[in-house]
Design an enzyme around this catalytic site. Sequence first.
Site, mmCIF file in Angstrom:
data_model
loop_
_atom_site.group_PDB
_atom_site.id
_atom_site.type_symbol
_atom_site.label_atom_id
_atom_site.label_comp_id
_atom_site.label_asym_id
_atom_site.label_seq_id
_atom_site.Cartn_x
_atom_site.Cartn_y
_atom_site.Cartn_z
ATOM 1 N N GLY A 383 0.834 -1.201 0.000
ATOM 2 C CA GLY A 383 0.000 0.000 0.000
ATOM 3 C C GLY A 383 0.862 1.241 0.000
ATOM 4 O O GLY A 383 2.068 1.192 0.227
ATOM 5 N N ARG A 389 4.597 4.314 2.541
ATOM 6 C CA ARG A 389 4.366 3.133 1.719
ATOM 7 C C ARG A 389 4.546 1.922 2.627
ATOM 8 O O ARG A 389 5.279 1.973 3.620
ATOM 9 C CB ARG A 389 5.318 3.062 0.543
ATOM 10 C CG ARG A 389 6.769 3.097 0.917
ATOM 11 C CD ARG A 389 7.669 2.668 -0.217
ATOM 12 N NE ARG A 389 7.633 1.219 -0.383
ATOM 13 C CZ ARG A 389 8.429 0.567 -1.241
ATOM 14 N NH1 ARG A 389 9.256 1.235 -2.014
ATOM 15 N NH2 ARG A 389 8.374 -0.741 -1.340
ATOM 16 N N LYS A 405 6.150 -0.459 7.316
ATOM 17 C CA LYS A 405 5.662 0.867 6.935
ATOM 18 C C LYS A 405 6.836 1.835 6.946
ATOM 19 O O LYS A 405 7.549 1.957 7.941
ATOM 20 C CB LYS A 405 4.573 1.340 7.901
ATOM 21 C CG LYS A 405 4.001 2.710 7.561
ATOM 22 C CD LYS A 405 2.867 3.078 8.517
ATOM 23 C CE LYS A 405 2.278 4.441 8.184
ATOM 24 N NZ LYS A 405 1.147 4.787 9.081
ATOM 25 N N ASP A 522 -9.749 8.334 12.323
ATOM 26 C CA ASP A 522 -9.648 8.159 10.870
ATOM 27 C C ASP A 522 -10.243 6.820 10.447
ATOM 28 O O ASP A 522 -9.625 6.061 9.695
ATOM 29 C CB ASP A 522 -8.187 8.260 10.419
ATOM 30 C CG ASP A 522 -8.061 8.482 8.915
ATOM 31 O OD1 ASP A 522 -9.050 8.947 8.308
ATOM 32 O OD2 ASP A 522 -6.989 8.187 8.358
ATOM 33 N N LYS A 524 -12.224 4.352 8.381
ATOM 34 C CA LYS A 524 -12.677 4.207 6.997
ATOM 35 C C LYS A 524 -12.280 2.810 6.525
ATOM 36 O O LYS A 524 -11.435 2.148 7.155
ATOM 37 C CB LYS A 524 -12.061 5.287 6.105
ATOM 38 C CG LYS A 524 -10.534 5.317 6.110
ATOM 39 C CD LYS A 524 -10.019 6.484 5.295
ATOM 40 C CE LYS A 524 -8.501 6.565 5.348
ATOM 41 N NZ LYS A 524 -7.982 7.719 4.592
ATOM 42 N N ASN A 527 -8.593 1.559 6.305
ATOM 43 C CA ASN A 527 -7.803 1.397 7.535
ATOM 44 C C ASN A 527 -8.220 0.191 8.359
ATOM 45 O O ASN A 527 -7.720 -0.004 9.464
ATOM 46 C CB ASN A 527 -7.894 2.665 8.394
ATOM 47 C CG ASN A 527 -7.118 3.810 7.794
ATOM 48 O OD1 ASN A 527 -6.286 3.612 6.908
ATOM 49 N ND2 ASN A 527 -7.383 5.022 8.261
ATOM 50 N N ASP A 540 -3.161 1.644 10.875
ATOM 51 C CA ASP A 540 -2.890 3.033 10.492
ATOM 52 C C ASP A 540 -3.341 4.002 11.576
ATOM 53 O O ASP A 540 -4.314 4.744 11.420
ATOM 54 C CB ASP A 540 -3.552 3.363 9.158
ATOM 55 C CG ASP A 540 -2.806 4.462 8.420
ATOM 56 O OD1 ASP A 540 -2.045 5.185 9.073
ATOM 57 O OD2 ASP A 540 -2.986 4.591 7.201
ATOM 58 N N THR A 559 -10.717 12.094 7.142
ATOM 59 C CA THR A 559 -10.922 11.999 5.699
ATOM 60 C C THR A 559 -12.236 12.671 5.322
ATOM 61 O O THR A 559 -13.269 12.358 5.932
ATOM 62 C CB THR A 559 -10.948 10.523 5.261
ATOM 63 O OG1 THR A 559 -9.698 9.918 5.624
ATOM 64 C CG2 THR A 559 -11.161 10.396 3.771
#
Length: 720
Positions: A383, A389, A405, A522, A524, A527, A540, A559
């Site tokens: 990702g 990344r 990560k 966050d 969503k 994640n 995340d 977001t």
Amino acid sequence: MGGTSSKPVEQAGVAGRSRAITGGGGGQKGKQGLHKLPADTVKAHPEDYEVLEAALAKLLIFNRLDPQLQRRIVQEMYERKVGAGEILMKEGDTGLAASELFVVKSGKFEVLQRRQGQNVRVNMKERCDCFGEISLMYDSPRSATVAATTDAVVWVLDRAVFRYFVREIQETQVSQIELFLNSVPILSPLTKEERMRIVDALEEATYPAGTKVIVEGEGGDLFYIIKDGEAIVYVDTPQGQRKVNHLFKADFFGERALLSAEPRMATVEAYTKLVCLTLRRDTFTEILGPLEKLMTREKSPQVVAQKMAKLQPRGSHVHRPLAEVLIKRRKKGRQGDTWELVRARGHLDEVQELRKGGTKLVELDGQTKDANTLVLTEGPVLGGGAFSRVSIVAEESTGRTYALKRMRKSAVVQCPEHVYCEQAITKNVAHPFCIRQYASFQDKYHLYFLFDLMPGGDLMDVLVAEASVIKHRVPQGGWQVGCLAPKVKMLQGMSEDLARFYIASIVLTLDYLHINHIVYRDLKPENVFIDSQGFTKLGDFGFAKVLENGNRTYTFCGTPGYVAPENVLAHGYNYSVDWWGLGVLMYVLLTGRQPFSTPKTEDPMVVMRRIVDENYQIKYPPYLSPQAKDLIARLLERKPAKRIGMLNGRAHDVMNHKWFEGLNWAELEARRVTPPRKPKDSDSAKRLKELVDVERKTGGKVPKESAEELQDCEMVFADF
């Protein structure tokens, strides 16, 4: 483990991957978890309540409880018939057999103990006698055998029921009082622990209607919080007394008395019978010290340093030696692929613990590396996002794979608090549905986290795989109903059963985080990751934050499309934003679209205006169940105080919603259920191909930081 993408909000008819933004630097789960009684069980009758309360008042664990709590507990007691000669409990029993307290309703019992190999009668129990008190405290072996000498009936109190209601009522009362204290500005310097000490020191006082509780001009040493009733506030004027305020439950007055004995600035009179929680200045000083010093302390450099230290994880890396990390990375070049070796330094407590008993010396570049050296071979990309990344890596001494990560220091140097929060939080979270961090380290240009590898992709991958276009009958007029209504094509997300499994897992995760004072901020689909078995893990944590002492945060982050109204309006927020995010996520999983995207727009500000606009009505597809629509609507309540998840029951209110009816929360949290969907290789294949293509095109393009920028990064992340 993966990252976020900057694709449009809507893509191919399914809610697309959304880019996050920022505006600046155990126990039982709800009443349904209680033991279910047989259908023919007879509960204690109302006429028995006083008898039971009197009997239980003899017990230390019961007689100190609030009378209302005592009554609530006895209401849950039930009858059990015991035949003559039947053994009710046996000496040495443990577990479920030792989890109940008994009160004799009728009949007689003998109490027997083993002495020198013989059962000896040591006592007799008759009406209103109790036995088994210790079972309400913890699982302890029965100390005696109790058998009926006549046909008898006992009232039964189960430990789970007792502890459930004691905890529920006490937490409710303490939380309510603490909430009152949080609203008093003069007490804002206090820590959560200090506020809790005040809760314990509060005393209750009752005033009849018409009583002057405090009088303008007189001295006083009491601070008041209204627990029940109403009061009127007057001030003296040349024309006489003038009403200036009307106080209700949760209002407070007289707070200046905690500072000094200065004259009261107004008169407060009981309008109705008034019940107040009171605190004396000398009591406050006795348990916490002078308030003036506490107010000064809040602004001192020492307090700021203490607050920053709280972000450090347990066993902070500040006290841990640095270890060497070697990352073998394939490098693209004109002459073909070559391997480059990246050297880093970091903190490897967790990953070294996993390697115990299985480590071996590694041969690299003709040299034998120490077993404490972590050697990682980097593989495919999983990702990527604006700042990071994620790729698969293999740890060479054990062969175990992880997710690595990587963040460019220069890209996150302006918001280091997010990085440090993620480092501390992911190291310390310990929940089956949260991604775990095993190591953190850095090289000259990058910061790294070593996480659980999540091969099943994320919830957006699942949604893309499961969503479909269906035909559903939609009435076009008053006469077109049922089978006469025409079929209309519409997008449908995943099934409600599948979504229920994922949403329930996230509810348990949020409950855990909030209990530990962490707001995620966050939530969503991108994640929420899927492990090899099909269970979710929240990852995340870049925007997660620890909220201590009931604090609120004002940073706009999240977001667009998922942020809560109080976040957009900068009113200050806490855990409420996570429940709002859960409502958006649930809508997205079920419909394939975001709730504030109609009419379709690419402008995030239009979406956020709709979020705060109380006149904007969310449109629900006709195939959604009434229970699903009700839960989404209650999660997307624009007033945080009325939002489900923020009410008195907190997460339990969500768990108890009808949409989750029949779900065994304890089994889910213990991962004893079978996930309804197994990960498929095709779930994330398209996304991975896109990421690989992006890597191929941009892999060689990296920012060129100046020497000053690199020095700044080194200083900011010196303690990483």
